[in-house]
Design an enzyme around this catalytic site. Structure first.
Site, PDB file in Angstrom:
ATOM      1  N   GLU A 181       3.296  -6.379  15.911  1.00  0.00           N
ATOM      2  CA  GLU A 181       1.966  -6.675  16.483  1.00  0.00           C
ATOM      3  C   GLU A 181       1.888  -8.021  17.227  1.00  0.00           C
ATOM      4  O   GLU A 181       0.967  -8.806  17.042  1.00  0.00           O
ATOM      5  CB  GLU A 181       0.904  -6.612  15.365  1.00  0.00           C
ATOM      6  CG  GLU A 181       0.899  -5.266  14.644  1.00  0.00           C
ATOM      7  CD  GLU A 181      -0.081  -5.199  13.487  1.00  0.00           C
ATOM      8  OE1 GLU A 181      -0.925  -6.095  13.347  1.00  0.00           O
ATOM      9  OE2 GLU A 181      -0.006  -4.225  12.711  1.00  0.00           O
ATOM     10  N   GLU A 297       3.748   4.530  11.283  1.00  0.00           N
ATOM     11  CA  GLU A 297       2.685   4.360  10.268  1.00  0.00           C
ATOM     12  C   GLU A 297       1.593   5.428  10.408  1.00  0.00           C
ATOM     13  O   GLU A 297       0.420   5.165  10.340  1.00  0.00           O
ATOM     14  CB  GLU A 297       2.064   2.961  10.396  1.00  0.00           C
ATOM     15  CG  GLU A 297       3.086   1.819  10.323  1.00  0.00           C
ATOM     16  CD  GLU A 297       2.466   0.447  10.386  1.00  0.00           C
ATOM     17  OE1 GLU A 297       1.242   0.327  10.220  1.00  0.00           O
ATOM     18  OE2 GLU A 297       3.200  -0.539  10.588  1.00  0.00           O
TER      19      GLU A 297
HETATM   20  O1  G3I Z   1       0.001  -8.208  -4.409  1.00  0.00           O
HETATM   21  C1  G3I Z   1      -1.291  -8.842  -4.417  1.00  0.00           C
HETATM   22  C2  G3I Z   1      -1.830  -8.885  -5.834  1.00  0.00           C
HETATM   23  O2  G3I Z   1      -0.998  -9.749  -6.615  1.00  0.00           O
HETATM   24  C3  G3I Z   1      -3.264  -9.430  -5.806  1.00  0.00           C
HETATM   25  O3  G3I Z   1      -3.797  -9.397  -7.111  1.00  0.00           O
HETATM   26  C4  G3I Z   1      -4.097  -8.519  -4.893  1.00  0.00           C
HETATM   27  C5  G3I Z   1      -5.546  -8.943  -4.808  1.00  0.00           C
HETATM   28  O4  G3I Z   1      -5.677  -9.970  -3.855  1.00  0.00           O
HETATM   29  O5  G3I Z   1      -3.545  -8.546  -3.551  1.00  0.00           O
HETATM   30  C6  G3I Z   1      -2.226  -8.010  -3.552  1.00  0.00           C
HETATM   31  O6  G3I Z   1      -1.716  -8.079  -2.231  1.00  0.00           O
HETATM   32  C7  G3I Z   1      -2.301  -7.115  -1.347  1.00  0.00           C
HETATM   33  C8  G3I Z   1      -1.156  -6.286  -0.735  1.00  0.00           C
HETATM   34  O7  G3I Z   1      -1.669  -5.372   0.260  1.00  0.00           O
HETATM   35  C9  G3I Z   1      -0.381  -5.485  -1.806  1.00  0.00           C
HETATM   36  O8  G3I Z   1      -1.211  -4.495  -2.331  1.00  0.00           O
HETATM   37  C10 G3I Z   1      -3.013  -7.884  -0.226  1.00  0.00           C
HETATM   38  O9  G3I Z   1      -4.140  -8.537  -0.776  1.00  0.00           O
HETATM   39  C11 G3I Z   1      -3.464  -6.904   0.852  1.00  0.00           C
HETATM   40  O10 G3I Z   1      -3.976  -7.626   1.976  1.00  0.00           O
HETATM   41  C12 G3I Z   1      -2.257  -6.095   1.355  1.00  0.00           C
HETATM   42  O11 G3I Z   1      -2.754  -5.154   2.316  1.00  0.00           O
HETATM   43  C13 G3I Z   1      -1.720  -4.532   3.117  1.00  0.00           C
HETATM   44  C14 G3I Z   1      -1.885  -5.023   4.570  1.00  0.00           C
HETATM   45  O12 G3I Z   1      -0.932  -4.354   5.416  1.00  0.00           O
HETATM   46  C15 G3I Z   1      -1.627  -6.520   4.706  1.00  0.00           C
HETATM   47  O13 G3I Z   1      -0.299  -6.805   4.365  1.00  0.00           O
HETATM   48  C16 G3I Z   1      -1.921  -3.022   3.051  1.00  0.00           C
HETATM   49  O14 G3I Z   1      -1.646  -2.546   1.733  1.00  0.00           O
HETATM   50  C17 G3I Z   1      -0.964  -2.354   4.027  1.00  0.00           C
HETATM   51  O15 G3I Z   1      -1.218  -0.941   4.087  1.00  0.00           O
HETATM   52  C18 G3I Z   1      -1.157  -2.928   5.436  1.00  0.00           C
HETATM   53  O16 G3I Z   1      -0.173  -2.361   6.260  1.00  0.00           O
HETATM   54  C19 G3I Z   1      -0.236  -2.755   7.648  1.00  0.00           C
HETATM   55  C20 G3I Z   1       1.181  -2.863   8.161  1.00  0.00           C
HETATM   56  O17 G3I Z   1       1.914  -3.799   7.391  1.00  0.00           O
HETATM   57  C21 G3I Z   1       1.192  -3.224   9.643  1.00  0.00           C
HETATM   58  N1  G3I Z   1       0.419  -2.250  10.423  1.00  0.00           N
HETATM   59  C22 G3I Z   1      -0.973  -2.092   9.939  1.00  0.00           C
HETATM   60  C23 G3I Z   1      -0.983  -1.691   8.476  1.00  0.00           C
HETATM   61  C24 G3I Z   1      -2.399  -1.473   7.986  1.00  0.00           C
HETATM   62  O18 G3I Z   1      -3.115  -2.683   8.036  1.00  0.00           O
END
Ligand code: G3I
Length: 388
Positions: A181, A297
């Protein structure tokens, strides 16, 4: 005709189409309701019959394609039934979050491969390929990043991260989303680059640097540039297609080891702004650079659809099959991964919940891991795809 002249001609076409699209956008949007209703009605009548009992990975493999999905380590460890279904359907696994900076880097001088290694072990046990996501992205920095990284040490942090992680998995990775991105045309730069900390600290050369470090650390991995909002016929989506194409051209012209484009393909059901001709031209232009293409994705947002599950699943399936039937016609497309396999585990639950609060249904399996019409849609798309 030389490649430059060919691509310049294409760019003029793109720019004029993008301009025309902009002018037409308001007209189109007035027709939005009619077109959408027609699409919805068409999708309800659509045939979704499948032949035989093969799984998605088997149907993909029969055409020289790879099918798989993203998942998180807890999904497989907490639910053995899901782990079985995942192995049945998928030939490749991409960690949804475990290979991002936030997961791998608890502190500036530590790497934690525990969860990503668990996923690699599962993939190896089930003879699956393993793909990495992602070395360079603005979307998942660890808490310490903002405080510790600056223009003086950014290159060291970037190169050390990529070299360490790529070396840790060297020889065991099918492909890496090296940079994710990096394009955002709304940020107003002539090169279309997104204003991220990496761009601020290192300038636009950070992208080439990332690919070169990754190639040196793992010469076997397919190195991918990954992005979203490339799928539909919106003025911003068309402008982004052009900016991504020009980025890839620039990288290739410098001999950067970029091997493929990842098109995230987060679709929206009953979306009237789907233009098969423009999408085919874009895919063909990417392929003409000598690049492969991965659908990285895939999922289908259903937040604007009726509550009725039968209607909703038909529309989601129709959107999926319509899109895949176009992209799989392009033989440079080598893989399709959905962003999750079951509705039980989808990021869209939180990111795009339905106004009526009903559970979203964007993926091939429902929340009890049963195959849905979207599974049929993907199966049919593979069955009807040309063999690679
Ligand atoms: O692991 C922590 C946990 O320890 C904590 O308690 C919890 C509450 O804050 O957060 C957890 O981390 C979360 C992580 O997912 C793992 O579940 C993050 O907050 C959360 O922001 C993260 O969201 C992911 C997001 O990318 C940001 O990385 C989504 O699951 C994931 O589906 C999404 O995937 C992205 C691709 O990487 C790039 N393309 C878009 C796609 C959708 O946004």
């Amino acid at each position: 005709m030389s490649n430059e002249k060919f691509l310049t001609r294409r760019h003029i076409l793109w720019l004029s189409l993008a301009t025309l699209t902009g002018i037409n956008a308001c007209t189109k949007d007035r027709l939005w309701e009619t077109t959408t209703k027609n699409k919805m009605l068409n999708s309800l009548a659509r045939n979704s019959k499948i032949v035989g009992k093969l799984s998605l990975k088997e149907r993909a493999a029969a055409k020289g394609l790879i099918y798989g999905a993203a998942c998180e380590s807890y999904e497989l460890s907490e639910n053995k039934e899901f782990a079985t279904y995942f192995a049945q359907e998928c030939a490749i696994l991409v960690p949804e979050n475990e290979l991002k900076w936030a997961a791998l880097r608890p502190t500036p001088d530590k790497f934690d491969f525990d969860k990503s290694d668990q996923l690699l072990k599962y993939a190896q046990t089930h003879k699956m390929l393993f793909r990495g996501h992602t070395f360079v992205w603005h979307g998942s920095f660890p808490k310490w990043f903002q405080e510790k990284v600056n223009s003086k040490n950014a290159e060291k942090f970037l190169t050390e991260h990529i070299a360490t992680v790529a070396s840790h998995y060297a020889g065991r990775i099918h492909s890496w989303d090296v940079v994710n991105e990096a394009i955002e045309t709304k940020h107003g730069r002539t090169d279309g680059l997104r204003n991220t900390p990496w761009l601020k600290f290192l300038g636009s050369q950070y992208i080439e640097l990332a690919f070169r470090v990754a190639a040196e650390a793992d010469p076997k991995a397919l190195l991918v540039y990954n992005d979203y909002n490339l799928e539909y016929d919106y003025s911003d989506s068309n402008a982004k297609k052009l900016a991504v194409l020009k980025l890839l051209e620039r990288l290739k012209s410098k001999g950067t080891p970029v091997h493929a484009l990842g098109i995230q393909s987060h679709l929206i059901a009953s979306q009237p702004h789907f233009n098969t001709k423009k999408l085919r031209i874009f895919l063909s232009d990417v392929a003409s650079l000598g690049l492969k293409i991965l659908i990285t994705e895939l999922d289908v947002r259903d937040y604007k659809l009726p509550a009725d599950i039968t209607q909703r699943d038909r529309m989601v399936a129709a959107a999926c099959e319509e899109y895949l039937s176009v992209v799989l016609d392009e033989k440079a497309v080598i893989a399709v991964l959905s962003w999750g396999l079951s509705d039980r585990y989808t990021w869209l639950k939180n990111f795009a919940p339905r106004p009526d609060k009903l559970p979203v249904r964007p993926l091939p399996l429902d929340s009890n891991f049963q195959r849905k019409l979207t599974w049929n849609a993907i199966a049919r798309a593979f069955d009807n795809a040309p063999k690679r």
